[in-house]
Design a protein around this motif. Sequence first.
Motif: not given
Length: 68
Positions: A15-18, A23-27, A44-52
């Motif tokens: 819900r924090n992403l609503i 704006v980009g992809i990071v690694k 807002d400079r948050t990163v939503a990491w894709v984790m298993c």
Amino acid sequence: MAVEQERDPFFEQYRNLIGRRVVGIVKSPARRTMRELYGLAIDDRTVAWVMCDPEGNGPGFLEIKAGT
């Protein structure tokens, strides 16, 4: 697609992403015991990491489907 209304910890986190904008992809850099992770950079400079899993035991997969 139905939206769950129950108090689910994943829903609470997501819900924090609503209302935010990607704006980009990071690694992340690869670590000795784990491959690099990918994430979605939010306006807002948050990163939503894709984790298993919630502990971050390696990268996961984010399936992208166009709306129908």
